[in-house]
Design a protein around this motif. Structure first.
Motif, short mmCIF file in Angstrom:
data_model
loop_
_atom_site.label_atom_id
_atom_site.label_comp_id
_atom_site.label_asym_id
_atom_site.label_seq_id
_atom_site.Cartn_x
_atom_site.Cartn_y
_atom_site.Cartn_z
N GLY A 40 14.26 0.54 -0.81
CA GLY A 40 12.84 0.61 -0.53
C GLY A 40 12.22 -0.76 -0.31
O GLY A 40 11.26 -0.90 0.41
N ARG A 86 10.18 -2.44 -1.77
CA ARG A 86 8.84 -2.68 -2.27
C ARG A 86 8.84 -2.55 -3.78
O ARG A 86 9.35 -1.59 -4.33
CB ARG A 86 7.86 -1.67 -1.68
CG ARG A 86 7.58 -1.91 -0.23
CD ARG A 86 6.61 -0.90 0.30
NE ARG A 86 5.35 -0.94 -0.41
CZ ARG A 86 4.40 -0.04 -0.29
NH1 ARG A 86 4.58 0.99 0.48
NH2 ARG A 86 3.28 -0.13 -0.97
N LEU A 116 6.03 -2.27 -6.30
CA LEU A 116 4.60 -2.15 -6.52
C LEU A 116 4.26 -2.52 -7.95
O LEU A 116 5.05 -2.32 -8.87
CB LEU A 116 4.15 -0.71 -6.25
CG LEU A 116 4.35 -0.20 -4.83
CD1 LEU A 116 4.01 1.28 -4.75
CD2 LEU A 116 3.47 -0.98 -3.86
N GLY A 167 9.81 3.94 -10.59
CA GLY A 167 10.19 4.51 -9.30
C GLY A 167 9.58 5.85 -8.99
O GLY A 167 9.45 6.23 -7.84
N CYS A 179 6.54 6.73 -9.38
CA CYS A 179 5.14 6.60 -9.01
C CYS A 179 5.02 6.06 -7.59
O CYS A 179 5.51 4.98 -7.30
CB CYS A 179 4.42 5.66 -9.96
SG CYS A 179 4.44 6.17 -11.67
N THR A 180 4.35 6.78 -6.75
CA THR A 180 4.11 6.31 -5.38
C THR A 180 2.65 6.57 -5.02
O THR A 180 2.07 7.55 -5.48
CB THR A 180 5.01 7.03 -4.36
OG1 THR A 180 4.79 8.44 -4.46
CG2 THR A 180 6.47 6.73 -4.58
N ALA A 200 0.99 8.13 -2.93
CA ALA A 200 0.96 9.13 -1.86
C ALA A 200 -0.31 9.97 -1.87
O ALA A 200 -0.67 10.56 -0.87
CB ALA A 200 2.18 10.04 -1.97
N CYS A 258 0.36 9.90 -11.96
CA CYS A 258 1.70 9.52 -12.37
C CYS A 258 1.72 9.23 -13.87
O CYS A 258 1.00 8.35 -14.35
CB CYS A 258 2.18 8.30 -11.59
SG CYS A 258 3.90 7.98 -11.91
N GLN A 265 -3.78 1.79 -10.09
CA GLN A 265 -3.66 0.73 -9.09
C GLN A 265 -4.47 -0.50 -9.48
O GLN A 265 -4.15 -1.60 -9.06
CB GLN A 265 -4.17 1.22 -7.72
CG GLN A 265 -3.30 2.27 -7.09
CD GLN A 265 -3.88 2.72 -5.77
OE1 GLN A 265 -4.96 2.34 -5.36
NE2 GLN A 265 -3.15 3.57 -5.07
N TYR A 316 -2.39 6.02 -9.56
CA TYR A 316 -1.27 6.26 -8.66
C TYR A 316 -0.92 7.74 -8.78
O TYR A 316 -1.22 8.37 -9.78
CB TYR A 316 -0.05 5.43 -9.07
CG TYR A 316 -0.06 4.05 -8.51
CD1 TYR A 316 0.30 3.83 -7.19
CD2 TYR A 316 -0.45 2.97 -9.28
CE1 TYR A 316 0.29 2.56 -6.66
CE2 TYR A 316 -0.46 1.70 -8.75
CZ TYR A 316 -0.09 1.50 -7.45
OH TYR A 316 -0.10 0.24 -6.93
N GLU A 341 4.54 11.92 -5.80
CA GLU A 341 4.69 12.67 -4.56
C GLU A 341 5.21 14.07 -4.89
O GLU A 341 6.18 14.22 -5.62
CB GLU A 341 5.68 11.94 -3.66
CG GLU A 341 5.53 12.30 -2.21
CD GLU A 341 6.31 11.32 -1.36
OE1 GLU A 341 7.54 11.33 -1.46
OE2 GLU A 341 5.68 10.56 -0.62
#
Length: 88
Positions: free
Chosen positions: A27, A29, A31, A52, A54-55, A57, A63, A76, A83, A86
């Motif tokens: 990935g 990234r 965050l 991992g 938590c995205t 989306a 999350c 965030q 956050y 998904e």
């Protein structure tokens, strides 16, 4: 002498390519997020690497991860904008 320099350059290029591919596969990234922990009241903890699962989306529920017997809710910013996990 030229063969040694050529091989060294080739090895450096090869390892750079391998590292780039590994980074892309994971990935690439990392965050950062802040969190509140259920056994710590309303304290908003500093930024740390986001788990991992938590995205950002914005398609599911907030999350939440476990930390021992406690749970963490991830945000965030200063524990205001969450956050999301998904949902598939």
């Amino acid at each position: 002498m030229k063969n040694v320099q050529f091989k060294t350059g080739l090895l450096v290029s090869f390892f750079s390519l391998v590292i780039s591919l590994c980074s892309a596969m994971t990935g690439g990234r990392y965050l950062q997020g802040r969190y509140k922990q259920s056994d710590q009241g309303s304290a908003c903890f500093p930024y740390t690497t986001l788990p991992g699962v938590c995205t950002p989306a914005f398609t599911g529920v907030i999350c939440t991860t476990t930390f021992g017997s406690a749970t963490r809710q991830w945000y965030q910013d200063a524990c205001m904008t969450p956050y999301y996990m998904e949902v598939e």
